[in-house]
Design a protein around this motif. Structure first.
Motif, PDB file in Angstrom:
ATOM      1  N   ARG A 151      96.868  82.059  -1.021  1.00  0.00           N
ATOM      2  CA  ARG A 151      98.335  82.204  -1.090  1.00  0.00           C
ATOM      3  C   ARG A 151      98.738  83.549  -1.680  1.00  0.00           C
ATOM      4  O   ARG A 151      99.806  84.075  -1.372  1.00  0.00           O
ATOM      5  N   ALA A 152      97.864  84.110  -2.534  1.00  0.00           N
ATOM      6  CA  ALA A 152      98.153  85.440  -3.074  1.00  0.00           C
ATOM      7  C   ALA A 152      97.974  86.512  -2.002  1.00  0.00           C
ATOM      8  O   ALA A 152      98.733  87.493  -1.959  1.00  0.00           O
ATOM      9  N   ILE A 153      96.998  86.345  -1.138  1.00  0.00           N
ATOM     10  CA  ILE A 153      96.722  87.341  -0.096  1.00  0.00           C
ATOM     11  C   ILE A 153      97.612  87.127   1.127  1.00  0.00           C
ATOM     12  O   ILE A 153      98.130  88.085   1.711  1.00  0.00           O
ATOM     13  N   PHE A 154      97.812  85.867   1.495  1.00  0.00           N
ATOM     14  CA  PHE A 154      98.597  85.531   2.692  1.00  0.00           C
ATOM     15  C   PHE A 154      99.875  84.803   2.266  1.00  0.00           C
ATOM     16  O   PHE A 154     100.135  83.679   2.678  1.00  0.00           O
ATOM     17  N   GLY A 155     100.649  85.457   1.440  1.00  0.00           N
ATOM     18  CA  GLY A 155     101.808  84.806   0.835  1.00  0.00           C
ATOM     19  C   GLY A 155     103.075  84.848   1.661  1.00  0.00           C
ATOM     20  O   GLY A 155     104.043  84.158   1.328  1.00  0.00           O
ATOM     21  N   ASP A 156     103.109  85.636   2.716  1.00  0.00           N
ATOM     22  CA  ASP A 156     104.314  85.763   3.532  1.00  0.00           C
ATOM     23  C   ASP A 156     104.413  84.547   4.458  1.00  0.00           C
ATOM     24  O   ASP A 156     103.723  84.464   5.470  1.00  0.00           O
ATOM     25  N   GLU A 157     105.305  83.617   4.111  1.00  0.00           N
ATOM     26  CA  GLU A 157     105.389  82.362   4.862  1.00  0.00           C
ATOM     27  C   GLU A 157     106.001  82.531   6.249  1.00  0.00           C
ATOM     28  O   GLU A 157     105.999  81.590   7.036  1.00  0.00           O
ATOM     29  N   ARG A 158     106.525  83.699   6.545  1.00  0.00           N
ATOM     30  CA  ARG A 158     106.979  83.949   7.926  1.00  0.00           C
ATOM     31  C   ARG A 158     105.777  84.036   8.869  1.00  0.00           C
ATOM     32  O   ARG A 158     105.910  83.755  10.073  1.00  0.00           O
ATOM     33  N   HIS A 159     104.628  84.407   8.324  1.00  0.00           N
ATOM     34  CA  HIS A 159     103.443  84.625   9.155  1.00  0.00           C
ATOM     35  C   HIS A 159     102.300  83.666   8.864  1.00  0.00           C
ATOM     36  O   HIS A 159     101.460  83.439   9.739  1.00  0.00           O
ATOM     37  N   PHE A 160     102.269  83.107   7.646  1.00  0.00           N
ATOM     38  CA  PHE A 160     101.101  82.350   7.223  1.00  0.00           C
ATOM     39  C   PHE A 160     101.484  81.006   6.621  1.00  0.00           C
ATOM     40  O   PHE A 160     102.522  80.877   5.979  1.00  0.00           O
ATOM     41  N   SER A 161     100.603  80.027   6.812  1.00  0.00           N
ATOM     42  CA  SER A 161     100.753  78.719   6.186  1.00  0.00           C
ATOM     43  C   SER A 161      99.406  78.306   5.615  1.00  0.00           C
ATOM     44  O   SER A 161      98.424  78.184   6.360  1.00  0.00           O
ATOM     45  N   VAL A 162      99.353  78.121   4.292  1.00  0.00           N
ATOM     46  CA  VAL A 162      98.117  77.725   3.616  1.00  0.00           C
ATOM     47  C   VAL A 162      98.239  76.271   3.185  1.00  0.00           C
ATOM     48  O   VAL A 162      99.087  75.932   2.357  1.00  0.00           O
ATOM     49  N   HIS A 163      97.416  75.407   3.773  1.00  0.00           N
ATOM     50  CA  HIS A 163      97.444  73.979   3.460  1.00  0.00           C
ATOM     51  C   HIS A 163      96.447  73.666   2.347  1.00  0.00           C
ATOM     52  O   HIS A 163      95.349  74.222   2.316  1.00  0.00           O
ATOM     53  N   ASP A 164      96.831  72.762   1.463  1.00  0.00           N
ATOM     54  CA  ASP A 164      95.904  72.286   0.444  1.00  0.00           C
ATOM     55  C   ASP A 164      94.742  71.550   1.101  1.00  0.00           C
ATOM     56  O   ASP A 164      94.802  71.155   2.270  1.00  0.00           O
ATOM     57  N   ALA A 165      93.685  71.338   0.326  1.00  0.00           N
ATOM     58  CA  ALA A 165      92.504  70.645   0.829  1.00  0.00           C
ATOM     59  C   ALA A 165      92.837  69.205   1.215  1.00  0.00           C
ATOM     60  O   ALA A 165      93.775  68.594   0.679  1.00  0.00           O
ATOM     61  N   LEU A 166      92.050  68.667   2.136  1.00  0.00           N
ATOM     62  CA  LEU A 166      92.176  67.269   2.540  1.00  0.00           C
ATOM     63  C   LEU A 166      91.809  66.362   1.364  1.00  0.00           C
ATOM     64  O   LEU A 166      91.202  66.804   0.389  1.00  0.00           O
ATOM     65  N   PRO A 167      92.178  65.062   1.443  1.00  0.00           N
ATOM     66  CA  PRO A 167      91.805  64.138   0.362  1.00  0.00           C
ATOM     67  C   PRO A 167      90.315  64.211   0.042  1.00  0.00           C
ATOM     68  O   PRO A 167      89.469  64.235   0.945  1.00  0.00           O
ATOM     69  N   SER A 168      90.009  64.246  -1.251  1.00  0.00           N
ATOM     70  CA  SER A 168      88.614  64.429  -1.679  1.00  0.00           C
ATOM     71  C   SER A 168      87.884  63.090  -1.685  1.00  0.00           C
ATOM     72  O   SER A 168      87.632  62.490  -2.721  1.00  0.00           O
ATOM     73  N   THR A 169      87.542  62.660  -0.498  1.00  0.00           N
ATOM     74  CA  THR A 169      86.838  61.397  -0.296  1.00  0.00           C
ATOM     75  C   THR A 169      85.833  61.598   0.829  1.00  0.00           C
ATOM     76  O   THR A 169      86.043  62.479   1.694  1.00  0.00           O
ATOM     77  N   PRO A 170      84.736  60.848   0.854  1.00  0.00           N
ATOM     78  CA  PRO A 170      83.722  61.061   1.896  1.00  0.00           C
ATOM     79  C   PRO A 170      84.270  61.006   3.323  1.00  0.00           C
ATOM     80  O   PRO A 170      83.748  61.678   4.209  1.00  0.00           O
ATOM     81  N   ALA A 171      85.308  60.225   3.536  1.00  0.00           N
ATOM     82  CA  ALA A 171      85.862  60.115   4.884  1.00  0.00           C
ATOM     83  C   ALA A 171      86.385  61.444   5.409  1.00  0.00           C
ATOM     84  O   ALA A 171      86.420  61.672   6.621  1.00  0.00           O
ATOM     85  N   PHE A 172      86.806  62.318   4.498  1.00  0.00           N
ATOM     86  CA  PHE A 172      87.373  63.601   4.907  1.00  0.00           C
ATOM     87  C   PHE A 172      86.551  64.778   4.379  1.00  0.00           C
ATOM     88  O   PHE A 172      87.096  65.804   3.980  1.00  0.00           O
ATOM     89  N   GLY A 173      85.237  64.609   4.370  1.00  0.00           N
ATOM     90  CA  GLY A 173      84.374  65.709   3.964  1.00  0.00           C
ATOM     91  C   GLY A 173      84.587  66.916   4.865  1.00  0.00           C
ATOM     92  O   GLY A 173      84.394  66.844   6.077  1.00  0.00           O
ATOM     93  N   ASP A 174      85.012  68.034   4.262  1.00  0.00           N
ATOM     94  CA  ASP A 174      85.398  69.221   5.031  1.00  0.00           C
ATOM     95  C   ASP A 174      84.740  70.456   4.429  1.00  0.00           C
ATOM     96  O   ASP A 174      84.910  70.745   3.249  1.00  0.00           O
ATOM     97  N   GLU A 175      83.989  71.171   5.260  1.00  0.00           N
ATOM     98  CA  GLU A 175      83.229  72.332   4.799  1.00  0.00           C
ATOM     99  C   GLU A 175      83.761  73.648   5.345  1.00  0.00           C
ATOM    100  O   GLU A 175      83.094  74.683   5.276  1.00  0.00           O
TER     101      GLU A 175
END
Length: 446
Positions: A151-175
Motif C-alpha cells: 500500500r505504501a508503494i502502490f497507494g494510488d487507488e485510482r490505479h491500484f487495489s491491494v486486498h488483505d490476505a484470505l482467511p488464515s485457515t487451511p481451506a484458503f492456504g494461499d502462497e
C-alpha cells in the motif's frame, strides 16, 4: 491495448538471513538447517542481480525486508518483559520459534501476493491479494507487513487495489504468485491467468500428496480470481501432480515458469498435462495469442534434478526482438544433465535463446532461486509513474544500498547468534535507515 512492461520486484535480503530449515517440503531449505549464513553476501548477491538486469533495460524494482525478530509473534505466545528478555527466554525455551521470529523469508517476494494487471480486471485497476502463507509459522505473520508495504508503494487507488490476505485457515492456504502464471500476447493486452493448486479442501476424494504438504488450495485460488474481478473464460485452474509435490516441488514455480506467450514447464508439472495445455490454448485464442509451450521431458531432466538445480525457478524475460532470456542460478551450469539441456534449449531455435546466470548461493541454500526472489507486476506507463519511485532500481540506488548493506549487515550468522539481543537492535537500526533511503517514512511500525 495499452503499452505495458513487466516489472520484477526483487526481495532485498534482510539482515537476519539465516538457515533455520523451517520449511518442511522445501528440500534446499531443510538440508541446510542450522548451518551458518552470510547475510551481507546474500544481500549483495541479490543487489548485483537487480543491478545487472536493470542495466540490460529490464524493468527492475525491489521490496524491502521486514522487521525482525517478530516480537508480535513472540509476545503473543507468552514471552514477556523487555525485548532482550523476550529473546533470552525464547532462545532458552523455544529456539525453533525464535528462529521463526527471525526468519528472512520475506525475501521470497514471489510469495508476497498474487497480481492481476489492469488489462485483466473488471475495474481496470491492478489488483494485489496479499498471500496468507498460513502453512508455515515463520511465514504466517508476513502478510501484515506485506500489505503495509504494497500500500505504501502502490497507494494510488485510482490505479491500484491491494486486498488483505484470505482467511488464515487451511481451506484458503494461499502462497501468492509462486502458484500463478499470466500468459498473453503482450503485457498491456488482455491475458489468461493460470492458478495452480495442490489440493482441494472440500473434496476428500481429490488427489493430494502423501508426504509433503500441498500449500495452495483450489478454494484460495478461486477466491483470488473473484477478488480481482477476472473473467472465468480467461482464467485457468490447474492442479499440480501430487507425486511431484512429494519430490520437493512445494510451489508451481519450482517446476514451471511462464510469461508472455511462453510456458516453460516440466513433463511432471501438472496432474493433467494435456488437459491443462488444451484449456490454455483455447483461452489464449480468445485474447489473440498462441501458446509457445517448451516442455522438458523427464528423460532429459528428472524431477530431483530440477529441484536440486532450481532450473524452473528461473526468470523468463521478454526481449524487444520477441525472444526470451532465461535467468538461471549458477547451480544449473554445475549440474551435468541440466547444463546439457540448457545448451540444447538455446540452440533449438525456440523462443528461449539466451541464458543469464547469477551466483545466488546464499539464497539458493535457503530454498529459493531467481524466480522466488521476485514478484512480477505488469504496469502501463501511467501506472508505473503512479507507483512510488524510490524502489525502482537505478545505479544511484544500487550504490546507496551496497553502502548500507556493508555498514549494517553481519558476514556470519549462526543459530546461536539469534540469542544476541544486539542483533535485534542492529536490524531495527538498519531498517529505519533503509526506509529513509527508499523514501518510505513510517514503513515499519517500530
Amino acid at each position: 491495448m495499452n503499452n505495458a512492461r513487466e516489472f520484477n520486484f526483487d526481495g532485498l535480503v534482510g539482515p537476519s538471513h539465516n538457515y533455520a530449515g523451517l520449511s518442511f517440503g522445501n528440500v534446499a531449505s531443510f538440508s541446510n538447517v542450522k548451518s551458518a549464513s552470510n547475510p551481507r553476501e546474500a544481500a549483495l548477491q541479490g543487489l548485483a542481480k537487480m543491478r545487472a538486469l536493470a542495466a540490460r533495460g529490464f524493468a527492475q524494482a525491489l521490496l524491502p525486508p521486514q522487521m525482525r525478530p517478530n516480537f508480535r509473534l513472540l509476545r503473543s505466545i507468552g514471552f514477556g518483559g523487555s525485548d532482550a528478555d523476550v529473546i533470552s527466554r525464547a532462545y532458552k525455551d523455544a529456539p525453533v520459534i525464535l528462529a521463526s521470529a527471525y526468519s528472512a523469508s520475506p525475501m521470497w517476494t514471489a510469495n508476497a501476493a498474487t497480481v492481476s494487471p489492469s488489462a485483466d480486471t473488471a475495474d481496470g485497476r491492478t489488483h494485489f491479494t496479499v498471500a496468507n502463507l498460513n502453512n508455515k509459522l515463520h511465514r504466517s505473520y508476513e502478510h501484515l507487513q506485506t500489505a503495509r508495504t504494497l500500500r505504501a508503494i502502490f497507494g494510488d487507488e485510482r490505479h491500484f487495489s491491494v486486498h488483505d490476505a484470505l482467511p488464515s485457515t487451511p481451506a484458503f492456504g494461499d502462497e501468492g504468485a509462486a502458484n500463478h502464471t499470466r500468459l498473453c500476447a503482450s503485457h498491456g493486452s488482455r491475458g489468461v491467468e493460470m492458478f495452480v493448486y495442490g489440493r482441494v479442501e472440500f473434496d476428500a476424494d481429490a488427489p493430494a500428496p502423501r508426504h509433503y504438504p500441498a500449500r495452495q488450495t483450489l478454494e484460495a485460488s478461486q477466491a483470488v480470481a473473484r477478488l480481482h474481478g477476472l473473467e472465468m473464460r480467461r482464467t485457468i485452474f490447474a492442479q499440480q501432480a501430487p507425486d511431484t509435490i512429494d519430490q520437493g516441488v512445494f510451489h508451481n514455480d519450482v517446476i514451471a515458469v511462464g510469461t508472455g506467450d511462453v510456458l516453460f514447464y516440466h513433463q511432471r508439472a501438472f496432474l493433467d498435462e494435456q488437459g491443462t495445455l488444451h484449456r490454455l490454448r483455447r483461452a489464449l485464442e480468445g485474447v489473440h495469442a498462441e501458446l509457445r509451450a517448451v516442455r522438458v521431458d523427464a528423460a532429459e531432466v528428472s524431477v530431483p534434478d530440477a529441484v536440486s538445480s532450481y532450473l524452473f525457478n528461473s526468470q523468463l524475460l521478454d526481449k524487444p526482438d520477441g525472444r526470451m532470456a532465461l535467468v538461471v542460478p549458477q547451480e544449473c551450469h554445475e549440474h551435468p544433465a541440466v547444463s546439457r539441456y540448457l545448451q540444447s534449449l538455446v540452440n533449438s531455435g525456440g523462443p528461449i535463446d539466451e541464458l543469464i546466470s547469477f551466483d545466488l548461493r546464499q539464497s539458493m541454500r535457503n530454498g529459493g532461486g531467481p524466480a522466488c526472489l521476485r514478484l512480477r507486476v505488469a504496469l502501463t506507463e501511467q501506472e508505473a509513474g503512479a507507483m512510488h519511485q524510490g524502489v525502482v532500481m537505478t545505479e544511484a540506488l544500487h550504490a546507496r544500498l551496497v553502502n548500507w548493506v556493508e555498514k549494517h549487515y553481519r558476514d556470519r550468522l549462526s543459530p546461536a547468534d539469534l540469542a544476541d539481543p544486539a542483533l535485534a537492535v542492529e536490524v531495527q537500526t538498519a531498517l529505519d535507515e533503509l526506509s529513509g533511503i527508499l523514501g518510505l517514512p513510517g514503513l515499519y511500525a517500530f
